[in-house]
Design a protein around this motif. Structure first.
Motif, PDB file in Angstrom:
ATOM      1  N   ASP A   3     -27.016  -9.401  53.723  1.00  9.76           N
ATOM      2  CA  ASP A   3     -26.705 -10.514  52.818  1.00  9.76           C
ATOM      3  C   ASP A   3     -26.922 -11.823  53.581  1.00  9.76           C
ATOM      4  OD1 ASP A   3     -24.549 -10.591  54.555  1.00  9.76           O
ATOM      5  OD2 ASP A   3     -23.030 -10.241  53.001  1.00  9.76           O
ATOM      6  N   HIS A   4     -26.497 -12.932  53.025  1.00 10.55           N
ATOM      7  CA  HIS A   4     -26.676 -14.236  53.672  1.00 10.55           C
ATOM      8  C   HIS A   4     -26.036 -14.250  55.060  1.00 10.55           C
ATOM      9  CE1 HIS A   4     -24.383 -18.147  54.222  1.00 10.55           C
ATOM     10  NE2 HIS A   4     -25.621 -18.483  54.522  1.00 10.55           N
ATOM     11  N   PHE A  51     -27.687  -2.039  51.333  1.00 11.71           N
ATOM     12  CA  PHE A  51     -27.638  -3.148  50.372  1.00 11.71           C
ATOM     13  C   PHE A  51     -28.468  -4.302  50.898  1.00 11.71           C
ATOM     14  CE2 PHE A  51     -25.928  -7.269  49.162  1.00 11.71           C
ATOM     15  CZ  PHE A  51     -25.785  -7.159  47.790  1.00 11.71           C
ATOM     16  N   MET A  52     -29.142  -4.975  49.985  1.00 15.03           N
ATOM     17  CA  MET A  52     -29.830  -6.208  50.362  1.00 15.03           C
ATOM     18  C   MET A  52     -29.870  -7.124  49.144  1.00 15.03           C
ATOM     19  SD  MET A  52     -33.552  -6.737  52.175  1.00 15.03           S
ATOM     20  CE  MET A  52     -34.613  -6.846  50.744  1.00 15.03           C
ATOM     21  N   ASP A  53     -29.724  -8.424  49.367  1.00 13.37           N
ATOM     22  CA  ASP A  53     -29.861  -9.367  48.259  1.00 13.37           C
ATOM     23  C   ASP A  53     -30.959 -10.381  48.597  1.00 13.37           C
ATOM     24  OD1 ASP A  53     -28.672 -11.210  49.957  1.00 13.37           O
ATOM     25  OD2 ASP A  53     -26.744 -11.214  48.914  1.00 13.37           O
ATOM     26  N   SER A  54     -31.024 -11.486  47.868  1.00 16.97           N
ATOM     27  CA  SER A  54     -32.148 -12.410  48.041  1.00 16.97           C
ATOM     28  C   SER A  54     -32.165 -13.051  49.426  1.00 16.97           C
ATOM     29  CB  SER A  54     -32.130 -13.495  46.958  1.00 16.97           C
ATOM     30  OG  SER A  54     -31.053 -14.381  47.139  1.00 16.97           O
ATOM     31  N   THR A  67     -22.805 -16.316  47.312  1.00 16.73           N
ATOM     32  CA  THR A  67     -23.654 -16.946  48.333  1.00 16.73           C
ATOM     33  C   THR A  67     -24.018 -18.369  47.922  1.00 16.73           C
ATOM     34  OG1 THR A  67     -24.544 -14.810  49.025  1.00 16.73           O
ATOM     35  CG2 THR A  67     -25.826 -16.761  49.614  1.00 16.73           C
ATOM     36  N   ARG A 118     -22.814  -5.633  42.012  1.00 18.93           N
ATOM     37  CA  ARG A 118     -22.583  -6.079  43.393  1.00 18.93           C
ATOM     38  C   ARG A 118     -23.626  -7.123  43.813  1.00 18.93           C
ATOM     39  NH1 ARG A 118     -20.506  -3.119  47.607  1.00 18.93           N
ATOM     40  NH2 ARG A 118     -22.537  -2.973  48.605  1.00 18.93           N
ATOM     41  N   THR A 119     -24.888  -6.874  43.446  1.00 25.90           N
ATOM     42  CA  THR A 119     -25.949  -7.815  43.828  1.00 25.90           C
ATOM     43  C   THR A 119     -25.754  -9.159  43.136  1.00 25.90           C
ATOM     44  OG1 THR A 119     -27.457  -5.935  44.062  1.00 25.90           O
ATOM     45  CG2 THR A 119     -28.448  -8.127  44.014  1.00 25.90           C
ATOM     46  N   SER A 147     -22.905 -10.992  44.700  1.00 28.19           N
ATOM     47  CA  SER A 147     -23.295 -11.458  46.029  1.00 28.19           C
ATOM     48  C   SER A 147     -24.116 -12.740  45.938  1.00 28.19           C
ATOM     49  CB  SER A 147     -24.101 -10.357  46.736  1.00 28.19           C
ATOM     50  OG  SER A 147     -24.257 -10.636  48.102  1.00 28.19           O
ATOM     51  N   GLU A 148     -25.028 -12.777  44.974  1.00 34.13           N
ATOM     52  CA  GLU A 148     -25.860 -13.974  44.802  1.00 34.13           C
ATOM     53  C   GLU A 148     -25.013 -15.183  44.389  1.00 34.13           C
ATOM     54  OE1 GLU A 148     -28.899 -14.113  45.651  1.00 34.13           O
ATOM     55  OE2 GLU A 148     -29.481 -12.018  45.752  1.00 34.13           O
ATOM     56  N   GLU A 182     -18.778 -13.049  51.401  1.00 29.10           N
ATOM     57  CA  GLU A 182     -19.801 -12.501  50.500  1.00 29.10           C
ATOM     58  C   GLU A 182     -19.641 -10.985  50.424  1.00 29.10           C
ATOM     59  OE1 GLU A 182     -22.584 -16.108  52.141  1.00 29.10           O
ATOM     60  OE2 GLU A 182     -23.030 -14.054  52.716  1.00 29.10           O
TER      61      GLU A 182
END
Lengths: 114, 149
Positions: free
Chosen positions: A28-29, A60-63, B52, B44-45, B48-49, B19
């Motif tokens: 994540d960030h 898990f991964m986000d932008s 963030t 969850r995604t 999280s966005e 986050e």
């Protein structure tokens, strides 16, 4: 236990001009900023021409992860090198596609070096 | 999937480690409704966005800022809100355009709102410059997960 935990905690491998990074956990960030610094530190070695990102332990991964990977792609292409990725789990693979990373990064099916 | 009513509210500092905390909290909240794993991953995604964005943009890293996450379950629908009292967004439609970011130098992609919209059934953003931003999202918990677009 020693040998097993060594394998589980392995984070880097250098073979020829290829640096493999064994990523883990949730990108994540918060984690992406740490990874950016750590990978860039290793990439100061200009003889690294291929950066391989192993996602087998990434859940898990986000932008923010997409941004971190694009940043390393820029570092590598600026020196005429390349980035590859392997062992993407479905949620990470989906983010790769949504972020357009499939178009710029070669995806290997198997775990890097496995 | 179990249909049940429930709600919660959490307020935490706008710091990057939270986050992951927000993702864990929404996952734990959803356990009682027992939705498909793929739907939990999408929620969850999206959370999280949104969190963030609050950490990076609303408070620009200032740790004294607070983020509030509210969630409610009812009739098979999840409603989740992420609210901050940060700088706000001058032009919400522009901020929601894919690839728009004010922080390209920090490797921000401008994909945050796009991912929220892809993963949730509804995303509504209200913001007042200087007062803060609220992102309200909805997700049906009994629907199959969306295909990547």
């Amino acid at each position: 236990m020693g040998a097993k935990s060594d394998v589980e905690t392995k984070r880097w491998r250098r073979q020829g001009d290829t640096l493999t990074v064994y990523l883990a956990g949730e990108i994540d960030h918060c984690q992406a900023e740490r990874l950016r610094e750590e990978i860039e530190e290793r990439l100061r070695d200009a003889s690294v021409r291929c950066l391989r990102l192993d996602f087998s332990r990434v859940s898990f991964m986000d932008s923010s992860g997409i941004g971190m990977i694009i940043g390393r792609y820029k570092t590598m292409t600026a020196r005429g090198g390349r980035v590859t990725a392997c062992a993407l789990k479905p949620p990470v693979d989906r983010l790769f596609r949504m972020g357009g990373l499939h178009k710029i990064i070669a995806i290997e099916e198997e775990r890097c070096g496995a | 999937m179990r249909r049940m009513n429930n709600h919660m509210e959490l307020t935490f500092p706008a710091i990057a480690p939270n986050e992951a905390f927000a993702r864990m909290a929404i996952s734990a909240f959803l356990v009682s409704a027992d939705p498909p794993v793929s739907i939990v991953a999408e929620v969850r995604t999206a959370v999280s966005e949104a969190v963030t964005n609050a950490v990076v943009h609303a408070y620009q890293g200032a740790p004294e800022g607070a983020v509030t996450m509210r969630a409610a379950l009812g009739g098979g629908l999840l409603r989740v809100e992420i609210e901050d009292a940060g700088c706000g967004i001058e032009d919400v439609p522009r901020a929601m355009e894919p690839l728009f970011t004010t922080r390209p130098d920090e490797e921000r992609t401008g994909l945050g709102f796009s991912l929220m919209q892809s993963f949730m059934d509804a995303v509504r953003v209200t913001s007042r410059p200087g007062r803060g931003t609220r992102v309200a999202m909805e997700k049906r918990l009994d629907a199959p997960a969306r295909e990547a677009t």
